[in-house]
Design a protein around this motif. Structure first.
Motif, mmCIF file in Angstrom:
data_model
loop_
_atom_site.group_PDB
_atom_site.id
_atom_site.type_symbol
_atom_site.label_atom_id
_atom_site.label_comp_id
_atom_site.label_asym_id
_atom_site.label_seq_id
_atom_site.Cartn_x
_atom_site.Cartn_y
_atom_site.Cartn_z
ATOM 1 N N ASP A 61 0.910 -1.200 0.052
ATOM 2 C CA ASP A 61 -0.046 0.010 -0.089
ATOM 3 C C ASP A 61 0.716 1.420 0.023
ATOM 4 O O ASP A 61 1.930 1.278 0.740
ATOM 5 C CB ASP A 61 -0.914 0.091 1.310
ATOM 6 N N ASP A 62 0.493 2.437 -0.921
ATOM 7 C CA ASP A 62 1.307 3.493 -0.921
ATOM 8 C C ASP A 62 0.530 4.689 -0.288
ATOM 9 O O ASP A 62 1.042 5.911 -0.381
ATOM 10 C CB ASP A 62 1.621 3.804 -2.246
ATOM 11 N N ARG A 63 -0.578 4.316 0.476
ATOM 12 C CA ARG A 63 -1.389 5.288 1.197
ATOM 13 C C ARG A 63 -0.928 5.640 2.527
ATOM 14 O O ARG A 63 -0.109 4.964 3.260
ATOM 15 C CB ARG A 63 -2.908 5.020 1.075
ATOM 16 N N LEU A 64 -1.396 6.670 3.198
ATOM 17 C CA LEU A 64 -1.318 7.081 4.691
ATOM 18 C C LEU A 64 -2.065 5.887 5.324
ATOM 19 O O LEU A 64 -3.372 5.822 5.435
ATOM 20 C CB LEU A 64 -1.699 8.241 4.920
ATOM 21 N N LEU A 65 -1.256 5.157 6.157
ATOM 22 C CA LEU A 65 -2.406 4.102 7.083
ATOM 23 C C LEU A 65 -2.300 4.626 8.383
ATOM 24 O O LEU A 65 -1.696 5.406 9.054
ATOM 25 C CB LEU A 65 -1.249 2.761 6.876
ATOM 26 N N GLU A 66 -3.178 3.831 9.120
ATOM 27 C CA GLU A 66 -3.550 4.498 10.342
ATOM 28 C C GLU A 66 -4.252 2.976 11.297
ATOM 29 O O GLU A 66 -4.572 2.179 10.710
ATOM 30 C CB GLU A 66 -4.756 5.095 10.729
ATOM 31 N N TYR A 67 -3.616 2.949 12.416
ATOM 32 C CA TYR A 67 -3.926 1.723 13.362
ATOM 33 C C TYR A 67 -4.033 2.341 14.669
ATOM 34 O O TYR A 67 -3.458 3.270 15.260
ATOM 35 C CB TYR A 67 -3.048 0.564 13.175
ATOM 36 N N ASP A 68 -4.845 1.558 15.618
ATOM 37 C CA ASP A 68 -5.411 2.106 16.778
ATOM 38 C C ASP A 68 -4.222 1.192 17.602
ATOM 39 O O ASP A 68 -4.380 -0.006 17.576
ATOM 40 C CB ASP A 68 -6.614 1.785 17.150
ATOM 41 N N VAL A 69 -3.509 1.694 18.567
ATOM 42 C CA VAL A 69 -2.964 1.060 19.547
ATOM 43 C C VAL A 69 -3.850 0.569 20.753
ATOM 44 O O VAL A 69 -4.520 1.531 21.269
ATOM 45 C CB VAL A 69 -1.542 1.923 20.172
ATOM 46 N N ALA A 70 -3.632 -0.594 21.224
ATOM 47 C CA ALA A 70 -4.392 -1.120 22.281
ATOM 48 C C ALA A 70 -4.087 -0.104 23.577
ATOM 49 O O ALA A 70 -2.716 0.135 23.926
ATOM 50 C CB ALA A 70 -4.034 -2.609 22.622
ATOM 51 N N ARG A 89 -0.464 7.101 12.685
ATOM 52 C CA ARG A 89 -0.464 7.277 11.152
ATOM 53 C C ARG A 89 1.053 7.077 10.677
ATOM 54 O O ARG A 89 1.735 7.480 11.320
ATOM 55 C CB ARG A 89 -0.766 8.613 10.811
ATOM 56 N N TRP A 90 0.830 6.232 9.818
ATOM 57 C CA TRP A 90 2.337 5.878 8.942
ATOM 58 C C TRP A 90 2.011 5.387 7.534
ATOM 59 O O TRP A 90 1.095 5.411 7.214
ATOM 60 C CB TRP A 90 3.028 4.606 9.876
ATOM 61 N N LYS A 91 3.193 5.096 6.777
ATOM 62 C CA LYS A 91 3.291 4.920 5.515
ATOM 63 C C LYS A 91 4.561 3.952 5.180
ATOM 64 O O LYS A 91 5.678 4.207 6.019
ATOM 65 C CB LYS A 91 3.077 6.080 4.601
ATOM 66 N N ILE A 92 4.565 3.351 4.082
ATOM 67 C CA ILE A 92 5.560 2.450 3.606
ATOM 68 C C ILE A 92 6.381 3.432 2.655
ATOM 69 O O ILE A 92 5.868 3.658 1.732
ATOM 70 C CB ILE A 92 5.282 1.466 2.963
ATOM 71 N N THR A 93 7.455 3.717 3.087
ATOM 72 C CA THR A 93 8.416 4.807 2.235
ATOM 73 C C THR A 93 9.339 3.885 1.288
ATOM 74 O O THR A 93 9.923 4.437 0.192
ATOM 75 C CB THR A 93 9.011 5.631 2.964
ATOM 76 N N ASP A 94 9.727 2.841 1.910
ATOM 77 C CA ASP A 94 10.905 2.184 1.088
ATOM 78 C C ASP A 94 10.227 0.683 1.081
ATOM 79 O O ASP A 94 10.674 -0.248 1.957
ATOM 80 C CB ASP A 94 12.268 2.213 1.708
ATOM 81 N N PRO A 95 9.838 0.256 -0.236
ATOM 82 C CA PRO A 95 9.065 -1.065 -0.140
ATOM 83 C C PRO A 95 10.062 -2.124 -0.121
ATOM 84 O O PRO A 95 9.649 -3.241 0.422
ATOM 85 C CB PRO A 95 8.215 -0.952 -1.461
ATOM 86 N N LEU A 96 11.401 -1.961 -0.766
ATOM 87 C CA LEU A 96 12.373 -3.059 -0.579
ATOM 88 C C LEU A 96 12.790 -3.093 0.592
ATOM 89 O O LEU A 96 12.889 -4.344 1.061
ATOM 90 C CB LEU A 96 13.434 -2.754 -1.632
#
Length: 266
Positions: A61-70, A89-96
Motif C-alpha cells: 500500500d502506498d497510502r497513509l495508513l492508520e492503526y489504533d494501539v491497544a 499514522r504511518w506509511k511505507i516509504t521504502d518497499p524494498l
C-alpha cells in the motif's frame, strides 16, 4: 491447421497476462526474480515483467495508513499510573527495505507497537500527570513521533503522527485520586472564604469608623447652627422688647394663658 493456431493464441494470451500488470496510484510494487528483488515500481500505469515463474510481483500500500494501539498503562513522573489510548499514522516509504525486514503489514504493526510504546512510556515518564493531560501534550507527542520515526526508518517505514486519544486512571486509583482532588478544592475554597471574611471585617470596620466620624461632624454642625439660631432669636426678642415693653409683656401674658388654658378649661 486450426488446432496449432488455437494453441499459439492461448499460449500468447497466457504469456500476455503473466507479463503485463497495472499499478494504480494507491500501490507500489516490488518485482522478484526467483525470490530476489530486481525492480521497484512506484509510478501508476501499465508495466511489464517476465512471466511466472521467472518473475512475480509483491504489492504494498502506498497510502497513509492508520492503526489504533491497544490501551497501555504508563507511569508519569509524579508516580501516577495512567491508561493511555493512542493511534498512529504511518506509511511505507521504502518497499524494498520493508520487504526485506518485516515483509507484511501485520509484522510491521507489531514492530511499530513495541517501538512507539517504548518511546511513549519513556517520554511520559519525564512529565507530571497534569502536563500529560493538559499543558504539554502537543510537545510530548511531537517528540514521540520524531523518535519513533527515526527508530522505524530501518524498516522502510515513516511514522507520520502519534496521537493520544484518551488518558484514563486505573479503576483502582480513580477513587483515591478524586478524593485528593476534592480535598484540594475544598482547601482552596476554605482559603478563599477565610480571605473573604477577613476582607469583609476590614470593610465593616472602616464603614463603622466613617459612620462615627460623619455623625460626629453632623452633630457638631447641628449644634453650631442651633446655637447661632438661639443667639439670633434672643437678639430679635431683645430688640422687640426694647421697642415696646408693654406690648411685649402683653404678648407674653397671652402665650402663658395659651399654655395654661386648654380646651377643657371652663
Amino acid at each position: 491447421m486450426k488446432k496449432p493456431l488455437l494453441v499459439i493464441i492461448v499460449l500468447g494470451l497466457i504469456v500476455f497476462f503473466t507479463t503485463v500488470f497495472t499499478v494504480d496510484e494507491r500501490q507500489q510494487v516490488v518485482i522478484l526474480q526467483f525470490g530476489d528483488p530486481v525492480r521497484i515500481i512506484t509510478e501508476p500505469g501499465l508495466h511489464f515483467k517476465l512471466p511466472v515463474p521467472f518473475q512475480n510481483i509483491v504489492t504494498f500500500d502506498d497510502r497513509l495508513l492508520e492503526y489504533d494501539v491497544a490501551p497501555e498503562e504508563v507511569l508519569s513522573k509524579d508516580k501516577k499510573s495512567l491508561i493511555v489510548d493512542n493511534y498512529v499514522r504511518w506509511k511505507i516509504t521504502d518497499p524494498l527495505v520493508f520487504l526485506k525486514t518485516v515483509q507484511a503489514i501485520p509484522t510491521a504493526i507489531t514492530r511499530m507497537d513495541d517501538i512507539i510504546y517504548s518511546e511513549l512510556r519513556r517520554e511520559l515518564g519525564t512529565h507530571n500527570m497534569t502536563e500529560i493531560i493538559t499543558e504539554a501534550r502537543e510537545e510530548i507527542m511531537e517528540k514521540v513521533t520524531r523518535n519513533s520515526d527515526m527508530a522505524t526508518d530501518q524498516y522502510g517505514i515513516k511514522v507520520v503522527d502519534v496521537r493520544i486519544k484518551r488518558v484514563d486512571l486505573p479503576k483502582e486509583n480513580e477513587q483515591s485520586i478524586y478524593a485528593r482532588m476534592e480535598a484540594e478544592r475544598n482547601r482552596q475554597a476554605n482559603k478563599f472564604r477565610s480571605e473573604g471574611d477577613e476582607e469583609a471585617q476590614k470593610i465593616r470596620a472602616s464603614t463603622e469608623k466613617d459612620k462615627t466620624i460623619i455623625l460626629a461632624v453632623a452633630y457638631k454642625e447641628a449644634e453650631e447652627i442651633r446655637g447661632e439660631g438661639e443667639a439670633r432669636a434672643l437678639e430679635i426678642y431683645a430688640k422687640a422688647y426694647n421697642k415696646d415693653v408693654d406690648f411685649y409683656e402683653f404678648l407674653r401674658t397671652l402665650e402663658t394663658y395659651k399654655k395654661v388654658i386648654d380646651d377643657k378649661t371652663t
